[in-house]
Enzyme design. Sequence first.
Site, short mmCIF file in Angstrom:
data_model
loop_
_atom_site.label_atom_id
_atom_site.label_comp_id
_atom_site.label_asym_id
_atom_site.label_seq_id
_atom_site.Cartn_x
_atom_site.Cartn_y
_atom_site.Cartn_z
N GLU A 18 20.51 15.77 -1.63
CA GLU A 18 19.44 15.18 -2.44
C GLU A 18 18.11 15.73 -1.92
O GLU A 18 17.77 15.54 -0.76
CB GLU A 18 19.45 13.65 -2.31
CG GLU A 18 18.36 13.00 -3.13
CD GLU A 18 18.42 11.47 -3.10
OE1 GLU A 18 18.60 10.90 -2.00
OE2 GLU A 18 18.28 10.86 -4.18
N CYS A 58 15.97 8.36 -8.56
CA CYS A 58 17.40 8.49 -8.23
C CYS A 58 18.17 9.08 -9.41
O CYS A 58 19.29 9.52 -9.26
CB CYS A 58 17.98 7.13 -7.84
SG CYS A 58 18.06 6.01 -9.23
P1 NAD Z 1 15.21 4.37 2.58
O1 NAD Z 1 16.67 4.27 2.74
O2 NAD Z 1 14.45 5.16 3.59
O3 NAD Z 1 14.55 2.91 2.59
C1 NAD Z 1 15.03 1.87 1.78
C2 NAD Z 1 14.81 0.53 2.48
O4 NAD Z 1 15.56 0.50 3.69
C3 NAD Z 1 13.35 0.28 2.85
O5 NAD Z 1 13.01 -1.03 2.48
C4 NAD Z 1 13.31 0.48 4.36
O6 NAD Z 1 12.41 -0.40 4.98
C5 NAD Z 1 14.73 0.18 4.81
N1 NAD Z 1 15.18 1.03 5.93
C6 NAD Z 1 14.83 2.32 6.18
N2 NAD Z 1 15.50 2.78 7.25
C7 NAD Z 1 16.28 1.77 7.68
C8 NAD Z 1 17.22 1.63 8.76
N3 NAD Z 1 17.48 2.63 9.61
N4 NAD Z 1 17.85 0.44 8.90
C9 NAD Z 1 17.61 -0.58 8.06
N5 NAD Z 1 16.73 -0.50 7.03
C10 NAD Z 1 16.08 0.66 6.85
O7 NAD Z 1 14.94 4.90 1.09
P2 NAD Z 1 13.57 5.37 0.45
O8 NAD Z 1 13.18 6.67 1.04
O9 NAD Z 1 12.59 4.26 0.45
O10 NAD Z 1 14.03 5.56 -1.08
C11 NAD Z 1 14.52 6.78 -1.57
C12 NAD Z 1 16.02 6.75 -1.68
O11 NAD Z 1 16.41 5.66 -2.52
C13 NAD Z 1 16.58 8.00 -2.35
O12 NAD Z 1 17.72 8.39 -1.67
C14 NAD Z 1 16.92 7.53 -3.75
O13 NAD Z 1 17.95 8.26 -4.40
C15 NAD Z 1 17.34 6.12 -3.48
N6 NAD Z 1 17.28 5.32 -4.69
C16 NAD Z 1 18.45 5.04 -5.30
C17 NAD Z 1 18.46 4.32 -6.47
C18 NAD Z 1 19.75 4.04 -7.18
O14 NAD Z 1 19.72 3.35 -8.18
N7 NAD Z 1 20.88 4.54 -6.70
C19 NAD Z 1 17.26 3.86 -7.03
C20 NAD Z 1 16.08 4.16 -6.37
C21 NAD Z 1 16.11 4.89 -5.19
#
Ligand code: NAD
Length: 494
Positions: A379, A280
């Site tokens: 992103e 991120c």
């Molecule tokens: P994601 O949003 O797909 O998933 C994150 C979590 O949400 C997972 O545990 C997943 O099971 C759950 N999830 C997925 N879809 C959902 C829905 N429709 N409803 C409810 N829950 C749901 O994210 P990812 O692909 O695992 O991670 C990457 C993203 O995380 C990138 O956008 C990155 O920038 C962000 N990130 C941000 C930080 C920060 O500090 N801002 C840190 C790490 C990652």
Amino acid sequence: MNVNNYINGKFVTSKASDFFDVHDPSTGEVIAKTPLSTSSELDNAVHAAKTAFKVWKSTPAVDRVQPLYRLKHLLERDSDKISEILVKEHGKTFAEAKGDLLRGIQMCEVACGIPTLQMGKFSNNVARGIDSYSMRRPMGVFAGINPFNFPAMVPFWFWPFAVATGNTFVMKPSERVPLTQEYIFQLIDECGFPPGVINLVNGGKEVVEGIVNHPDIVGVSFVGSTEVAKIVYDKARGNRKRVQALGGAKNFLVMTENASVEKSVRAMVDSCYGCAGERCLAGSVLVGVGNSHEALKNEVIKNAKEVIVGNGMESNTSMGPVISQSALERINSDIEIALKEGAEIVYDGRKSVPQNGGFYLGPVVLDNVKPGTLMATKEIFGPVIGLMKVDHLSQAVELINSSDYANTCSIFSNDGMEAQQFIDSVHPSMVGVNLGVPAPMAFFSFGGSKESFFGDVKVHGQSSIEFFTEEHTVMQRWFNLDEKQDLNPHWSKD
Ligand code: NAD
């Protein structure tokens, strides 16, 4: 092959009927199955946590942190083993995996200081004969929802602080990378928390929905994409829970004419290609100010050519695969759109990757990226660098501040005044000077702003004490029952 849950101090086999395939991104093979746990399994975990809270909340802080001291030792002992598991399910290099875990261990170290960090405030004689003090009390059951990109570190952003302050916790890893946490929970099992204090429930969207709607969960920490962060924030807030939801990012790194070119570009390229761009805080657009753009471009291409893509366990690999086939396709499609929008591909490393079914994407450099285009706004979350040129630093600041996201940005310059002006004017709330990944340490707080963060209180550091506790303020006076013994007669008046 199926991943277990950990509820009330025991590993339990999930009764789920649906599973998510976990792939080794370096071969594409399925290596495990994550149970998409049922709502009754989440209920069991919350019930265990709620029951444990009754005793844990009044366990002295010095006792609450003892398991964390033990856990730190166990994590260090098994660091290589955990990092190997992490590489296998995530794809990052072994060195990156060790760094991922180290950052998690540092959270435990800071949380061990809770007896000091959680101290209250005291003021005597705030009105005649009245003293006042405030204390930070735990609130109940918290839950954490995690992304795939830091399988070890991100879960540690929350639960050590939550439990050390006297709460109990339910943790849901990303269904894509459950194995690192399954192993870490074996160490948690050894380190001596009472049953129910910390629980693991694997799953996907349904478990998240269960968490945000659960009446016995008082607060939720989320990290993931902005799209899901908004859903989690809105639903959990609507249910009157505390929420901190960290979302996606679009990070700009700016190089001025006063920068040390070689060192700066090395740091910038590491930021963009490290962890295959799946951070991120990863740099995405590199902005050259004035005459620096040409040197920036040449040096970036030189560095990109040196990237060795391969299996993260091989010692010469500098960049592993991306997380999934769909991520690979998404990033390739973004590159095509960028080209249609006028960007020019000045380095394309996509052909020099292993051809074995792994989700490999070679490093790509795009020049002539224009404001408002996909490459400047979306992103990408992959190893793609966009290059832009501006005439003045103020235009770079304008560009950064026009983004919907505001996670991080950096300036590369040896001119202190220029750097100070940059720091003072940019929106992102994590700012770097001559650093490609300015990730705050565990004892500072972490979190962006705008579409990168939803909530009021950031994560780890002192902010976590605020998030995981409620401030209780006491006004207190004592009547003197023996006026003759009064040392200070003024104190006992009225
Ligand atoms: P994601 O949003 O797909 O998933 C994150 C979590 O949400 C997972 O545990 C997943 O099971 C759950 N999830 C997925 N879809 C959902 C829905 N429709 N409803 C409810 N829950 C749901 O994210 P990812 O692909 O695992 O991670 C990457 C993203 O995380 C990138 O956008 C990155 O920038 C962000 N990130 C941000 C930080 C920060 O500090 N801002 C840190 C790490 C990652």
